[in-house]
Write an enzyme that holds these catalytic residues in place. Structure first.
Site, PDB file in Angstrom:
ATOM      1  N   ARG A 193      38.666  29.132   7.208  1.00 46.96           N
ATOM      2  CA  ARG A 193      39.906  28.437   6.835  1.00 46.96           C
ATOM      3  C   ARG A 193      40.788  29.342   5.990  1.00 46.96           C
ATOM      4  O   ARG A 193      40.290  30.074   5.131  1.00 46.96           O
ATOM      5  CB  ARG A 193      39.594  27.168   6.040  1.00 46.96           C
ATOM      6  CG  ARG A 193      39.087  26.038   6.900  1.00 46.96           C
ATOM      7  CD  ARG A 193      38.675  24.850   6.061  1.00 46.96           C
ATOM      8  NE  ARG A 193      37.276  24.533   6.295  1.00 46.96           N
ATOM      9  CZ  ARG A 193      36.525  23.799   5.485  1.00 46.96           C
ATOM     10  NH1 ARG A 193      37.030  23.278   4.387  1.00 46.96           N
ATOM     11  NH2 ARG A 193      35.263  23.576   5.770  1.00 46.96           N
ATOM     12  N   ASN A 229      23.102  12.788   5.895  1.00 43.31           N
ATOM     13  CA  ASN A 229      24.419  13.415   6.014  1.00 43.31           C
ATOM     14  C   ASN A 229      24.688  13.605   7.502  1.00 43.31           C
ATOM     15  O   ASN A 229      24.148  14.524   8.119  1.00 43.31           O
ATOM     16  CB  ASN A 229      24.392  14.760   5.270  1.00 43.31           C
ATOM     17  CG  ASN A 229      25.711  15.499   5.368  1.00 43.31           C
ATOM     18  OD1 ASN A 229      26.654  15.031   6.010  1.00 43.31           O
ATOM     19  ND2 ASN A 229      25.779  16.652   4.732  1.00 43.31           N
ATOM     20  N   HIS A 264      34.098  18.367  -2.024  1.00 40.38           N
ATOM     21  CA  HIS A 264      32.928  18.972  -2.676  1.00 40.38           C
ATOM     22  C   HIS A 264      32.628  18.310  -4.018  1.00 40.38           C
ATOM     23  O   HIS A 264      31.977  18.912  -4.875  1.00 40.38           O
ATOM     24  CB  HIS A 264      33.133  20.490  -2.956  1.00 40.38           C
ATOM     25  CG  HIS A 264      33.222  21.350  -1.731  1.00 40.38           C
ATOM     26  ND1 HIS A 264      34.066  22.434  -1.654  1.00 40.38           N
ATOM     27  CD2 HIS A 264      32.557  21.290  -0.554  1.00 40.38           C
ATOM     28  CE1 HIS A 264      33.927  23.009  -0.472  1.00 40.38           C
ATOM     29  NE2 HIS A 264      33.030  22.339   0.215  1.00 40.38           N
TER      30      HIS A 264
END
Ligand code: ADP
Length: 396
Positions: free
Chosen positions: A235, A7, A174
């Site tokens: 956020r 990742n 996600h």
């Protein structure tokens, strides 16, 4: 059958070697602050952690160091593939894909949709291909699980041609986590594979909820970008888009800066003025800090409203799944959210909720259906499982 899971972020590289059949992680680690004098590589194995400084190391060097480590552990030769997390697959990918030059070209075409994430994901793919030219490489997309959403869920009520011209539609994120925990929830609850209605709440630094009908995503809270939907660590989640122009005009500054503030200075951090970390916010709220209390209230309130909204596409609710750092650990957030959703028939089992906050997973409500439960997510394992499945299909 071991898989190397990678990742790659803009300045980080997370890796793990996983045997997906046995759900065993042999080794994992993270390279951080890559490309800076403070670059480090941390490696975890058998519960112990080692850390080394790699001043100036970029992704390539870090991955080479990882491969050396795998060789010394005898893990490099037993790999059946490398599974890469890729953030944005646009509308081009509805599942995990063996990486070919065509797939790379399509991931590149998705860069305008994921300008921060796709380029480092591509760097990881390129380096892994150089280091393991013979090995199967698989791309696992955050967006792919949501490609089953119907038009009514993914269309924005904006000029219709924006979809074709600019790719303006809801994609969701996600997906690997939502898919993994929805599967686990089926195993835990015994709900039938072919007839279930589940809402999965992934609550980490980023937060999103998904409505899963019979194994498929039918709606989700994130949209074109991971800014839409729930209130998160930094956020804002969904706000009136006119805020952008309003604040830019008031500041006599650029819209990009306002958008940046919605991404990096809002959410728990923005409202509490203290931290983006739920633990710190909960602690301050318990100590009477007014804005921390408001941040916590707002987090649970917007979460409960979104979960209730996702019952519309499902038509009913069988199970609500909490996962991610907050979902797996915060007894407070779970208790408050379930409390706000009592009208759906959820009733908190306070004793179970307290226990499941301490490493055990399972049901936290009293009734059979609907029920709320805690499931630990494991995106790396899901990526390894997909890669192994493709490897089996390829006869490796
Ligand atoms: P990421 O999205 O970066 O993978 P995580 O899934 O690890 O992040 O989630 C990070 C969030 O989980 C942070 O807000 C952190 O405060 C929260 N968290 C972790 N442990 C607890 C806890 N015991 N109580 C409340 N929140 C927690």
């Amino acid at each position: 059958m071991n898989v190397l899971v990678l990742n790659c972020g803009s300045s980080s590289l997370k890796f793990a070697v996983i045997d997906p059949g046995a759900s065993v992680e042999h080794v994992s680690g993270i390279g951080q602050r890559l490309g800076t004098p403070e670059a480090t590589l941390d490696i975890k194995r058998n519960g112990s952690k080692s850390s080394r400084a790699m001043p100036g190391a970029a992704h390539g060097e870090a991955l080479r160091a990882v491969v050396e480590e795998l060789r010394s552990l005898g893990l490099a030769d037993a790999l059946v593939g490398v599974g890469h997390r890729v953030v944005h697959g646009g509308s081009k990918f509805s599942g995990s894909m063996p990486i070919t030059p065509e797939v790379i070209a399509k991931i590149e075409e998705c860069v305008p949709l994921g300008p921060l994430h796709n380029p480092p994901n591509l760097v990881g793919i390129k380096i892994a291909k150089e280091l393991f030219p013979e090995l199967l490489q698989v791309a696992v997309f955050d967006t792919a699980f949501h490609q089953t959403m119907p038009a009514v869920a993914y269309t924005y009520p904006v000029p219709y041609e924006w979809q074709d011209s600019y790719g303006v539609r809801r994609y969701g994120f996600h997906g690997t986590s939502h898919r993994f925990v929805a599967k686990q929830a089926l195993a835990q609850t015994g709900l039938p594979t072919g007839d279930h209605a589940i809402v999965t709440a992934h609550l980490g630094n980023g937060c999103s909820c998904t409505a899963v009908r019979n194994g498929k995503s039918v709606d989700t809270t994130m949209g074109l970008t991971p800014l839409e939907g729930l209130m998160m660590g930094t956020r804002s989640g969904s706000v009136d888009p006119a805020i952008v122009g309003h604040v830019a005009a008031a500041r006599k500054g650029p819209a990009e800066k306002v958008l940046d503030d919605l991404n990096k200075k809002s959410g728990l951090l923005g409202v509490s003025g203290l931290s983006n970390d739920m633990r710190a916010v909960e602690e301050a709220a318990a100590g009477g800090h007014e804005r921390a209390r408001l941040a916590l209230d707002l987090f649970c309130y917007t979460l409960a409203k979104s979960i209730a909204g996702l019952v519309v596409p499902l038509g009913r609710l069988d199970a609500l799944v909490f996962t991610g750092g907050i979902g797996e650990n915060s007894t407070t957030v779970r208790a408050r959210t379930v409390g706000l959703l009592g009208f759906l028939g959820l009733e908190l089992d306070a004793a179970a909720n307290a226990v499941h906050g301490k490493g055990q997973r399972g049901r936290i409500t009293t009734g059979e259906r609907p029920q709320a439960l805690v499931v630990a997510t494991n995106e790396e394992l899901m990526i390894a499982m997909d890669t192994a499945e493709i490897a089996r299909g390829n006869g490796r």
